[in-house]
Write an enzyme that holds these catalytic residues in place. Sequence first.
Site, PDB file in Angstrom:
ATOM      1  CG  PHE A 152      -1.866   1.247   1.112  1.00  0.00           C
ATOM      2  CD1 PHE A 152      -3.022   1.189   0.353  1.00  0.00           C
ATOM      3  CD2 PHE A 152      -1.550   2.436   1.736  1.00  0.00           C
ATOM      4  CE1 PHE A 152      -3.854   2.294   0.230  1.00  0.00           C
ATOM      5  CE2 PHE A 152      -2.375   3.548   1.630  1.00  0.00           C
ATOM      6  CZ  PHE A 152      -3.529   3.476   0.881  1.00  0.00           C
ATOM      7  CG  ASP A 208       5.959   3.812   1.596  1.00  0.00           C
ATOM      8  OD1 ASP A 208       5.973   4.647   2.516  1.00  0.00           O
ATOM      9  OD2 ASP A 208       4.928   3.514   0.958  1.00  0.00           O
ATOM     10  CE  LYS A 225      -0.110   7.162   6.394  1.00  0.00           C
ATOM     11  NZ  LYS A 225      -1.300   7.910   5.978  1.00  0.00           N
TER      12      LYS A 225
END
Length: 401
Positions: free
Chosen positions: A141, A226, A255
Amino acid sequence: MTTTERSIAAAEAHSAHNYHPLPVVVASAEGAWMTDIEGRRYLDMLAGYSALNFGHCNRRLIDAAKAQLERVTLTSRAFHHERFADFCTQLAELCGMEMVLPMNTGAEAIETAVKTARKWGYQVKGVPDGQAKIVVARNNFHGRTTTIISFSTDPEARADFGPYTPGFEILPYGDLTAMEAALTDNTVAVLLEPIQGEAGVLVPPPGYFRAVRELTRERNVLFIADEIQSGLGRTGRTFACEHEGVVPDMYVLGKALGGGVVPVSAVVSSREVLGIYHPGEHGSTFGGNPLACAVALEVIAMLRTGEYQQRAAELGEHLHAELGLLIGGGAVEAVRGRGLWAGVDIAPTHGTGRQISEKLMDQGVLVKDTHGSTIRIAPPLTISKEDLDWGLDRLRAVLTG
């Protein structure tokens, strides 16, 4: 109809149904706790998928944002501003890298990493034009843009959004033999999550990341990590890659970099890689804006103390020990994760992940399900041990009741 029911009904009537949120309407939050519009308090055990690593309304971060709001919030990259150089310099130092390309969201940063790898492949590695290939993992994801869902294996994220962007090869996560076979002269990058969050907090086999790092170095392929969810303290280290002593060619961050205040993301790499760009080839109006840089600089300063990484490591050890005790009782089939991050597989006899999440909400604890049977636990790194235990007690009660 209650205030909560009216709010939810209005939201469902006038917003696209691209999410299925739990039926709680948050009005305020502080630290690890949120309060709904009717005054009920909930322990946040999700932390915005790691965007809230430092808790809700962290005073240091709010003060940094307020101070910048009084000065200048946006210049666009048409001009320099006084926070930009410090942000790029300090983030590069935190990562042990040389250059930073700031964006806003995690998906934007992944798109930037993909473009960067391709351009590097053509200009530096010498891959024939249009032939660049990027290797990714099954169940990944990385976001939901058209290009990113082109290499997703999640039917919900991918179906009905084609035609898809070519240039990606999808391998089983953790399969080193498949990785060795996949890397060719036209491979420009391997893009992996150190821990697959959306897939259920999947941790790769020991030694896998170290072996991929060695293999990509041998084959002249960029290794892109990531760390949007796993990075910036979540797993007990600044970066999850550190658990295997790995330094990638490129970090993708987001984030928690925005401290739960503003969206901030970045690609961080060497001068050889990010130095390929020239004016006009890539950009973002809001990327690296003064407000974003002010907040992110405070995040970097907080991480430099090591306090949050240590809390995640110590409380994470306690979290996993307590969750491990639930295995074998009939309700929990498996627990995975690192630091203050766990995926808990619920036995079908005890309900779906959604059903368990709803029961926990009724007990004052907020988590999120994924892939049907799994719930994710990822509280703010600032959570107290007492609050963590309170939440775990509710989880035990729900699973054994």
